[in-house]
Design a protein around this motif. Sequence first.
Motif, short mmCIF file in Angstrom:
data_model
loop_
_atom_site.label_atom_id
_atom_site.label_comp_id
_atom_site.label_asym_id
_atom_site.label_seq_id
_atom_site.Cartn_x
_atom_site.Cartn_y
_atom_site.Cartn_z
N SER A 146 0.81 -1.21 0.00
CA SER A 146 0.00 0.00 0.00
C SER A 146 0.85 1.27 0.00
CB SER A 146 -0.92 0.01 1.22
OG SER A 146 -1.80 1.10 1.14
N GLU B 155 -0.89 9.70 -16.34
CA GLU B 155 -2.11 10.03 -17.08
C GLU B 155 -2.64 11.37 -16.59
OE1 GLU B 155 -5.15 7.15 -16.10
OE2 GLU B 155 -4.55 7.18 -14.00
N ASP C 288 10.05 8.44 -11.10
CA ASP C 288 10.01 9.68 -10.32
C ASP C 288 11.37 10.09 -9.79
OD1 ASP C 288 6.91 10.38 -9.85
OD2 ASP C 288 7.24 8.24 -10.05
N PHE D 149 0.56 0.52 -14.96
CA PHE D 149 0.28 0.96 -13.57
C PHE D 149 -1.19 0.72 -13.28
CE2 PHE D 149 -1.98 4.93 -14.60
CZ PHE D 149 -1.61 5.10 -15.94
N ALA E 216 -13.05 -0.38 -3.31
CA ALA E 216 -12.09 0.16 -2.36
C ALA E 216 -11.12 -1.00 -2.15
CB ALA E 216 -12.75 0.57 -1.06
#
Length: 902
Positions: free
Chosen positions: A211, A293, A313, A768, A776
């Motif tokens: 997560s 995106e 990144d 991705f 959820a």
Amino acid sequence: MTDSMSNKTTMDRRSFVTAGAAVATALATAGALSGCAPKAKQEAEGIGAFAPEGTFEGGKTMTTLNDGEWKNVPCFHGCGNACVNKALVKDGVVVRTKTDDTHEDTLGRPQFRGCLRGRCMTELEFGADRLKYPMKRKSWSPENPHGELRGTDEWERISWDEALDIVADQLRAVYTTYGPRAVYKDWDLYHQRSPVLDACGGFLTTWDTASFGSYLSDVSQLGMPFLDDCASRDLGLPFLGEGSVNDRFDLVENPDLIVLYAQNPAWSANGLAGWLFWQAKQRGAEFICVGPEKNASANLYDAKWIRLLPGTDTAFLLAVVYEMVRLDAEQGDVIDWDFLHTYCVGFDDESMPAEAKLQENLLGYVRGDYDGIPKTPEWASAVCATPPEDITYFANAVKKTTNAILSHGYAAGRCSGAEEVPQLFLTVGCLGGHIGKPGNACGVYYCDRSGVGGTMIFKAGDPGDAWDVSSCEPLCAPEKSFVSGSWDAGDYVNGNQIFDAVVEGGYQNVGICWNGSWKPIEQATCDIHFIEGKNDSSLRSAPNTVKGIEAYRSVDFVVMRDYMAKANCCYADVVLPTTGRLQEDDVMVGGQGDREAIQYFTNVLDPEDEAKSNRWVDEQLLERLGYDPSKVYPVSSGQALYNKVAGAAMMNDKKEYETLITLTQEDIDEMGAQGKPQEGKITLAELKEQGIYSIERHSGDAFCHIGYEEFIKDPEKNPLSSSSGKFELYCQEKADAYNMISFDGEQFKPYPTYHDIARIEGYDFVCFSPHYLRTACTDFGNVATLREAWILPLTINSNDAAARGIADGDTVLVSSPYGKILRKATVSGQIIEGAVGLPNGGWPKFDDEGIDRGGCASTLMGAKPTGMGISGHNNIWVTFEKWTASELEPDCDWQLRVEAKA
Ligand SMILES: Nc1nc2c(c(=O)[nH]1)N[C@H]1C(S)=C(S)[C@@H](COP(=O)(O)OP(=O)(O)OC[C@H]3O[C@@H](n4cnc5c(=O)[nH]c(N)nc54)[C@H](O)[C@@H]3O)O[C@H]1N2
Ligand SMILES: Nc1nc2c(c(=O)[nH]1)N[C@H]1C(S)=C(S)[C@@H](COP(=O)(O)OP(=O)(O)OC[C@H]3O[C@@H](n4cnc5c(=O)[nH]c(N)nc54)[C@H](O)[C@@H]3O)O[C@H]1N2
Ligand code: SF4
Ligand SMILES: [Mo]
């Protein structure tokens, strides 16, 4: 902000919701939406979760529609919000649902409005896929488990006695024959324990970055004991929790610029949190979104989109640092040198920690002093594919004279090779001095407490129901007894490696990061014979679903507990139906709750089936194994509820907690608890009726909060938890920890550096999976209504699609070395070339050729942790082609079920 600007705050909620939904629809379901047959309905065998057709007239709410009893079903499902939802129950059936209408919707006291998923809470727990009675797989027997038939075998209904006897016998056998390291419990993000397995002698479980990715310190939001030695903690990193970012009034009123970095609140926080960003937009804040995106948020908040390839990144941010330094030299006032030299260590020669082992730092590194490579926009662009001028734009936008809130999601950290992202993101925040003052922050703005920083205004009492197994003699030899779930056990499987560990018997043990218990990496062995899961859905959420199924098929026994059929249940031998959260009374604050409200769950209904509470199952098993459940569970469920309710408190203006709920003797008797009546601010009856108690806030009130304000005021008196007490842009502990455990041998320096990302030949697209409106995470993924509302697309750049002859709505086969899936193409100009987007939420469903027609992203994912143990959820190497061999049936036409033949 001026008064005239604040007049705009009363924008109406409908335009936010409409705008968000329209953008989301355009992005995610363009063209392909029509592919989903509009016939998905809960079948008659389920418990009706819907109003009978025709009860609405002219869109007006009719009084007859209130015929029944409204029950509270606050949504706690892992999206980071906590919305009010209510269910109207009549004759044991849910006939309507609605969201927050308890008061006027204002910025001071917003409604907690739920999304479509919230409206489906009752369909989720009481739908046709509900597990209604214990079941056993037909071909399983203790003598011959026929593991290879898991997932294809038939089910037979058995009695609770039979089911519990089987499980108890299997537990006895596995503990006495092999010991606890043969028992694997749950791929477990939440560190759930098990009184039964604890009593028997322990179990092996996992730790994970699934997560939070490389932002590990954020586990504080899970109420984990905090990580003293965790690498991110050592950086003095802004972490989520009590107050690393600013209060919502500051978010709305003060920033000139909000950067949504790898973050998409219009999808992933589309309750209150997404609305607050919209409020900021209405007040005049500009937005920048950085990601692969132009996501729904970028469209909704009319952001400047800065594109990059997923997982790159580090290169992007290094070039941003380079450009900030260059622009500062050229035009001045870009870098806040005072901030850097007062509150940080290790950016430049002037601020090196005295004990630094290396005479190197980030400033020298970006200039190319050590490797001859200046980290220019052109250098980065070759890796991240961002136009160089956009890197310069970003560097200039976050300069010190802008009031900027830099808010990140976890997506950029959920990539192989993303170790350096948190430290670099922090560095950019520090370079601009965007910490500790109004309109400036650097951290996570949602995923917890609906986007609000600051201490909790409400809290619940301690239930006091923690179990205690000290009276239980382990079933295994005492010297073998061990509990992986306890912090100091020092023996955990990295979540990526669990399926390999089950099949091959080995894994790399590094302890666990979450409380700083990392230890030098070592090869460990295990011999798993028994798998137990409670609501576990790792065959959808953990990497490498295909390997996961192989693992499940390889052991002697698999038992799953759940309230509804999940993929893991399909591959079990015994399935135990347990009641969900809608079958109990409870109070909710914190965690998945909100800082400014307390909510009350009311037991919605108890269907006439055999589902039992988890506690009842535990007690039955403990008894069968010769333990005394009353010694293990210290208090009754009613007493635990009373303790939570009676201890519930609300902060006053002086920041002291005061008793919240008025209780009468009858209330206490009704809970079957011991306790004293008390006076508070709201009666229990009122709280049950309203479902929520929240407070009226205003700008400048006692609960306003600026993250790190105390540290900024007096860094000597209020040091951070890092060893220097400051933000560590040079952090020896980080380097030491990462290098000690490095799963792939990659080595790290105290300051952030670029690391090459391994590609896989023949798989030229990087995939991705953004978190999506339909689910959820796992939850809601099987709900027919939501499957119908939102298709699961594969988003492809128009040029990439054209080159492969793929048109919008075509079926596409996506392949990786680990698996193959089918999805419908959404062709878009709003995704970077070279990447494909696979919204998260597909549930696996394999056909005879082994192709996953449910389109689960984890089917494509390998499970090789890199560096500090990261999983590469957002940089999966894939290829794709048009698929014409068969029609892909929309997944609203099927649902995972586990049921016995009548
Ligand atoms: N391919 C792919 N995989 C992903 C992701 C992705 O983007 N793509 N995202 C990753 C992320 S960010 C996450 S967080 C994970 C989430 O993955 P999961 O952990 O599978 O998903 P959740 O829906 O959060 O929760 C799992 C279950 O826990 C139950 N649960 C909640 N609270 C409790 C409790 O107190 N006790 C018990 N026993 N059960 C409880 C819920 O009802 C639910 O059924 O998935 C990861 N996996
Ligand atoms: N509707 C909905 N909401 C959810 C959830 C859900 O399943 N559904 N799950 C909840 C959970 S468990 C979590 S962890 C959060 C996750 O929420 P976030 O952390 O925001 O994660 P994502 O939605 O995966 O990605 C956010 C944005 O980052 C972009 N992105 C993807 N990879 C990269 C990358 O490598 N670099 C950069 N810069 N950008 C990238 C994506 O395009 C996407 O637009 O959402 C929570 N909220
Ligand atoms: S899924 Fe999130 S936004 Fe939707 S109702 Fe639940 S908490 Fe609210
Ligand atoms: Mo997550």
